[in-house]
Motif scaffolding. Structure first.
Motif, short mmCIF file in Angstrom:
data_model
loop_
_atom_site.label_atom_id
_atom_site.label_comp_id
_atom_site.label_asym_id
_atom_site.label_seq_id
_atom_site.Cartn_x
_atom_site.Cartn_y
_atom_site.Cartn_z
N LEU A 167 0.83 -1.21 0.00
CA LEU A 167 0.00 0.00 0.00
C LEU A 167 0.87 1.27 0.00
O LEU A 167 0.55 2.23 -0.68
CB LEU A 167 -0.92 0.00 1.22
CG LEU A 167 -1.90 1.15 1.35
CD1 LEU A 167 -2.89 1.11 0.20
CD2 LEU A 167 -2.61 1.10 2.67
N ILE A 168 1.98 1.21 0.71
CA ILE A 168 2.89 2.36 0.76
C ILE A 168 3.49 2.60 -0.63
O ILE A 168 3.53 3.73 -1.10
CB ILE A 168 4.00 2.14 1.79
CG1 ILE A 168 3.40 2.00 3.18
CG2 ILE A 168 5.02 3.25 1.76
CD1 ILE A 168 4.35 1.53 4.22
N VAL A 169 3.94 1.54 -1.26
CA VAL A 169 4.53 1.67 -2.60
C VAL A 169 3.49 2.19 -3.58
O VAL A 169 3.78 3.06 -4.41
CB VAL A 169 5.10 0.31 -3.06
CG1 VAL A 169 5.61 0.39 -4.48
CG2 VAL A 169 6.18 -0.16 -2.12
N PHE A 170 2.29 1.71 -3.49
CA PHE A 170 1.21 2.16 -4.36
C PHE A 170 0.91 3.65 -4.14
O PHE A 170 0.77 4.41 -5.09
CB PHE A 170 -0.05 1.31 -4.10
CG PHE A 170 -1.21 1.66 -4.97
CD1 PHE A 170 -1.19 1.39 -6.32
CD2 PHE A 170 -2.33 2.28 -4.42
CE1 PHE A 170 -2.28 1.71 -7.13
CE2 PHE A 170 -3.42 2.60 -5.21
CZ PHE A 170 -3.38 2.31 -6.57
N SER A 171 0.88 4.08 -2.88
CA SER A 171 0.62 5.48 -2.57
C SER A 171 1.73 6.39 -3.09
O SER A 171 1.45 7.44 -3.67
CB SER A 171 0.49 5.68 -1.06
OG SER A 171 -0.56 4.92 -0.55
N VAL A 172 2.95 5.98 -2.90
CA VAL A 172 4.08 6.78 -3.39
C VAL A 172 4.05 6.84 -4.91
O VAL A 172 4.32 7.88 -5.51
CB VAL A 172 5.42 6.22 -2.88
CG1 VAL A 172 6.61 6.87 -3.56
CG2 VAL A 172 5.52 6.39 -1.37
N GLY A 173 3.70 5.74 -5.56
CA GLY A 173 3.60 5.72 -7.02
C GLY A 173 2.54 6.68 -7.53
O GLY A 173 2.75 7.38 -8.52
N ILE A 174 1.40 6.72 -6.85
CA ILE A 174 0.34 7.64 -7.25
C ILE A 174 0.79 9.09 -7.09
O ILE A 174 0.57 9.93 -7.97
CB ILE A 174 -0.95 7.39 -6.43
CG1 ILE A 174 -1.60 6.08 -6.87
CG2 ILE A 174 -1.93 8.54 -6.55
CD1 ILE A 174 -2.78 5.67 -6.03
N VAL A 175 1.44 9.41 -5.98
CA VAL A 175 1.92 10.77 -5.75
C VAL A 175 2.95 11.16 -6.80
O VAL A 175 2.92 12.26 -7.35
CB VAL A 175 2.50 10.91 -4.32
CG1 VAL A 175 3.25 12.21 -4.15
CG2 VAL A 175 1.39 10.80 -3.30
N MET A 176 3.86 10.25 -7.14
CA MET A 176 4.87 10.55 -8.15
C MET A 176 4.25 10.74 -9.53
O MET A 176 4.64 11.64 -10.28
CB MET A 176 5.93 9.46 -8.17
CG MET A 176 6.81 9.47 -6.95
SD MET A 176 8.06 8.19 -6.94
CE MET A 176 9.09 8.72 -8.29
#
Length: 82
Positions: A47-56
């Protein structure tokens, strides 16, 4: 860290830097708690990786868009003198 740097350099108006550092600290804690709760609830650490990917991805789109708008504005000004 910016607030500490301002203090060490003897800069004026450090009050705003203190306010921003406090807001960032609180937002970091809230974000950490929300992410930990979401990982416990859904069971995915990704979930953290997914969130960071969305922000980027969102940042990439926004930076590109604002850059294109600035280039178009400069081009229009150079051509039309407006």
């Amino acid at each position: 860290m910016s607030a500490v740097q301002y203090i060490l350099l003897g800069m004026e108006h450090t009050e705003i830097a203190h306010i921003f550092s406090f807001i960032c600290f609180v937002a970091s804690l809230v974000g950490l708690l929300v992410v930990q709760k979401a990982i416990q609830e859904f069971g995915w650490a990704s979930l953290i990786v997914f969130s960071v990917g969305i922000v980027m991805a969102l940042s990439t789109v926004l930076i590109t868009s604002f850059g294109a708008i600035d280039v178009w504005r400069d081009y229009s000004w150079a051509i039309n003198g407006v």
